[in-house]
Scaffold this motif. Structure first.
Motif, PDB file in Angstrom:
ATOM      1  N   TRP A  93       2.279   3.967 -10.125  1.00 52.65           N
ATOM      2  CA  TRP A  93       3.668   4.341 -10.410  1.00 52.65           C
ATOM      3  C   TRP A  93       4.377   4.911  -9.182  1.00 52.65           C
ATOM      4  CZ3 TRP A  93       1.644   7.381 -15.219  1.00 52.65           C
ATOM      5  CH2 TRP A  93       1.313   6.474 -16.234  1.00 52.65           C
ATOM      6  N   LEU A  94       3.638   5.626  -8.354  1.00 53.00           N
ATOM      7  CA  LEU A  94       4.246   6.283  -7.199  1.00 53.00           C
ATOM      8  C   LEU A  94       4.263   5.412  -5.942  1.00 53.00           C
ATOM      9  CD1 LEU A  94       2.677   9.830  -7.666  1.00 53.00           C
ATOM     10  CD2 LEU A  94       5.073   9.190  -8.055  1.00 53.00           C
ATOM     11  N   SER A  95       3.649   4.252  -6.000  1.00 52.12           N
ATOM     12  CA  SER A  95       3.570   3.393  -4.818  1.00 52.12           C
ATOM     13  C   SER A  95       4.966   2.976  -4.356  1.00 52.12           C
ATOM     14  CB  SER A  95       2.750   2.137  -5.122  1.00 52.12           C
ATOM     15  OG  SER A  95       2.804   1.243  -4.017  1.00 52.12           O
ATOM     16  N   PRO A  96       5.271   3.136  -3.079  1.00 56.12           N
ATOM     17  CA  PRO A  96       6.570   2.678  -2.573  1.00 56.12           C
ATOM     18  C   PRO A  96       6.729   1.165  -2.640  1.00 56.12           C
ATOM     19  CG  PRO A  96       5.137   3.371  -0.767  1.00 56.12           C
ATOM     20  CD  PRO A  96       4.447   3.778  -2.034  1.00 56.12           C
ATOM     21  N   PRO A 113      -1.168  -1.612  -1.764  1.00 50.34           N
ATOM     22  CA  PRO A 113      -1.107  -1.502  -0.303  1.00 50.34           C
ATOM     23  C   PRO A 113      -1.463  -0.094   0.159  1.00 50.34           C
ATOM     24  CG  PRO A 113       1.095  -1.609  -1.240  1.00 50.34           C
ATOM     25  CD  PRO A 113       0.144  -1.912  -2.362  1.00 50.34           C
ATOM     26  N   ALA A 114      -2.193  -0.023   1.248  1.00 50.24           N
ATOM     27  CA  ALA A 114      -2.563   1.282   1.806  1.00 50.24           C
ATOM     28  C   ALA A 114      -1.326   2.022   2.290  1.00 50.24           C
ATOM     29  CB  ALA A 114      -3.536   1.092   2.961  1.00 50.24           C
ATOM     30  N   GLU A 122       3.167 -12.846  -6.994  1.00 48.05           N
ATOM     31  CA  GLU A 122       2.636 -13.938  -7.812  1.00 48.05           C
ATOM     32  C   GLU A 122       1.972 -13.432  -9.073  1.00 48.05           C
ATOM     33  OE1 GLU A 122       1.883 -18.000  -8.632  1.00 48.05           O
ATOM     34  OE2 GLU A 122       3.176 -17.032  -7.134  1.00 48.05           O
ATOM     35  N   ALA A 123       1.199 -12.351  -8.976  1.00 47.60           N
ATOM     36  CA  ALA A 123       0.407 -11.864 -10.107  1.00 47.60           C
ATOM     37  C   ALA A 123       0.467 -10.341 -10.171  1.00 47.60           C
ATOM     38  CB  ALA A 123      -1.042 -12.317  -9.971  1.00 47.60           C
ATOM     39  N   VAL A 124       0.096  -9.803 -11.325  1.00 53.49           N
ATOM     40  CA  VAL A 124       0.040  -8.353 -11.473  1.00 53.49           C
ATOM     41  C   VAL A 124      -1.241  -7.825 -10.825  1.00 53.49           C
ATOM     42  CG1 VAL A 124       1.400  -8.313 -13.597  1.00 53.49           C
ATOM     43  CG2 VAL A 124      -1.087  -8.537 -13.742  1.00 53.49           C
ATOM     44  N   VAL A 125      -1.216  -6.558 -10.445  1.00 57.19           N
ATOM     45  CA  VAL A 125      -2.407  -5.917  -9.885  1.00 57.19           C
ATOM     46  C   VAL A 125      -3.168  -5.215 -11.000  1.00 57.19           C
ATOM     47  CG1 VAL A 125      -1.339  -5.621  -7.628  1.00 57.19           C
ATOM     48  CG2 VAL A 125      -1.185  -3.771  -9.306  1.00 57.19           C
ATOM     49  N   ILE A 181       2.591  13.515  -2.626  1.00 56.41           N
ATOM     50  CA  ILE A 181       2.505  13.438  -4.084  1.00 56.41           C
ATOM     51  C   ILE A 181       1.375  12.538  -4.564  1.00 56.41           C
ATOM     52  CG2 ILE A 181       4.918  14.025  -4.530  1.00 56.41           C
ATOM     53  CD1 ILE A 181       5.525  11.030  -4.740  1.00 56.41           C
ATOM     54  N   ALA A 182       0.762  11.787  -3.662  1.00 58.41           N
ATOM     55  CA  ALA A 182      -0.367  10.939  -4.039  1.00 58.41           C
ATOM     56  C   ALA A 182      -1.136  10.569  -2.777  1.00 58.41           C
ATOM     57  CB  ALA A 182       0.095   9.680  -4.766  1.00 58.41           C
ATOM     58  N   PRO A 183      -2.450  10.383  -2.897  1.00 61.13           N
ATOM     59  CA  PRO A 183      -3.251  10.019  -1.722  1.00 61.13           C
ATOM     60  C   PRO A 183      -3.050   8.564  -1.333  1.00 61.13           C
ATOM     61  CG  PRO A 183      -4.609  10.009  -3.672  1.00 61.13           C
ATOM     62  CD  PRO A 183      -3.273  10.521  -4.103  1.00 61.13           C
ATOM     63  N   ASP A 184      -3.609   8.184  -0.230  1.00 59.18           N
ATOM     64  CA  ASP A 184      -3.645   6.788   0.176  1.00 59.18           C
ATOM     65  C   ASP A 184      -4.515   6.026  -0.822  1.00 59.18           C
ATOM     66  OD1 ASP A 184      -3.919   4.339   1.406  1.00 59.18           O
ATOM     67  OD2 ASP A 184      -4.741   5.123   3.276  1.00 59.18           O
ATOM     68  N   SER A 185      -4.012   4.927  -1.342  1.00 58.57           N
ATOM     69  CA  SER A 185      -4.776   4.150  -2.329  1.00 58.57           C
ATOM     70  C   SER A 185      -6.111   3.683  -1.779  1.00 58.57           C
ATOM     71  CB  SER A 185      -3.953   2.948  -2.802  1.00 58.57           C
ATOM     72  OG  SER A 185      -3.609   2.123  -1.704  1.00 58.57           O
ATOM     73  N   ALA A 186      -6.218   3.550  -0.463  1.00 56.20           N
ATOM     74  CA  ALA A 186      -7.465   3.104   0.158  1.00 56.20           C
ATOM     75  C   ALA A 186      -8.585   4.126  -0.007  1.00 56.20           C
ATOM     76  CB  ALA A 186      -7.241   2.814   1.640  1.00 56.20           C
ATOM     77  N   THR A 187      -8.248   5.354  -0.383  1.00 59.92           N
ATOM     78  CA  THR A 187      -9.258   6.398  -0.567  1.00 59.92           C
ATOM     79  C   THR A 187      -9.744   6.487  -2.008  1.00 59.92           C
ATOM     80  OG1 THR A 187      -7.650   8.161  -1.073  1.00 59.92           O
ATOM     81  CG2 THR A 187      -8.129   7.737   1.254  1.00 59.92           C
TER      82      THR A 187
END
Length: 279
Positions: free
Chosen positions: A82-85, A50-51, A40-43, A64-70
């Motif tokens: 950019w790296l988020s699946p 998402p974690a 619906e909207a941009v983040v 290549i990147a940590p958990d976004s929750a950290t």
């Protein structure tokens, strides 16, 4: 709720967020019309990503990147985005792409820069700005070639937004190299953290010269008072603008449909599936 995320962070100035949101609505609806569950909207923050327990892995299983929750929840880490699946639709710069990001994402399309001085189709350039002195600004050349006033720049203090920026640093570096020069012409180099911050630094006398991409310069003329204290003294060569990207794992049929959606919304936007060094 969509399982995907989308973001248009590169020109998302606070004063322009309504326009960015409206841009996404047009893109979102065009993507949805092609059967894709666009969000619906941009983040705009790490908390909205998402974690990924254990962190993001590449195709070889390397972290290549940590958990976004950290990460700090109220900030937005561009590389994390950019790296988020889960990234369905995003926006980046060819600097990070050439420095390794291209291995982990797919290019959807190139936006159109015809609306901005210094832009032409999928190409954009950067305005070289220095403190205003009452003289006229230098207009963007019609042929898109670099206009670099070497004698004016030599011995000055140069500031740039960040080290992987094509518009703020890499493009100018390449233009200087093409002239047989280098960044060593500057007395000093400093990192400002953003194009807007670079403009303010020049206007306040903390730096002498900065390279500002043409769309950011247009935003600055609308929203940044410090822009009245600087003027354009040259231009970098035109290069590929900021590409729209999607996750490496996005299916080919979805990528093709989103290319159609971008073309329908932006008209002159074009596909650019390969990393290309221009200039």
């Amino acid at each position: 709720m969509s399982k995907f995320v989308a973001a248009l962070p590169m020109y998302d100035w606070p004063e322009a967020r309504g326009e960015v949101d409206a841009q996404w609505v047009l893109l979102r609806d065009a993507i949805r019309q092609r059967g894709i569950d666009a969000p619906e909207a941009v983040v705009r923050s790490n908390r909205e990503l998402p974690a990924v327990p254990g962190g993001i892995l590449d195709s070889a299983g390397k972290l290549i990147a940590p958990d976004s929750a950290t990460l700090p929840p109220d900030e937005l880490d561009f590389h994390q985005l950019w790296l988020s699946p889960a990234l369905l639709f995003g926006q980046t710069c060819w600097g990070p792409m050439e420095l390794g990001l291209a291995r982990h994402v797919q290019v959807i399309a190139q936006p159109n820069y015809d609306a901005f001085e210094g832009g032409q189709g999928e190409l954009y350039s950067s305005a070289l700005v220095m403190a205003a002195d009452g003289g006229p600004p230098i207009a963007s050349p019609r042929d898109g070639k670099a206009v670099i006033p070497i004698d004016l720049l030599r011995g000055r203090r140069f500031t740039f937004n960040n080290p992987d920026s094509m518009s703020g640093l890499i493009g100018l570096t390449r233009d200087l190299e093409a002239m047989g020069e280098s960044l060593d012409i500057f007395a000093s180099r400093s990192e400002s953290g953003g194009h807007r911050s670079s403009i303010v630094a020049v206007a306040e006398g903390r730096a002498d010269i900065a390279a500002i991409d043409c769309q950011s310069w247009a935003l600055a003329q609308r929203f940044e008072p410090a822009a009245r204290g600087v003027k354009i003294v040259g231009w970098t060569a035109r290069r590929k603008g900021l590409p729209y990207i999607t996750a490496r794992i996005t299916p080919a049929a979805v990528v093709a449909a989103m290319r159609e959606a971008v073309a329908a919304v932006e008209g002159g936007a074009s596909e650019q599936p390969l990393v290309q060094r221009v200039g």
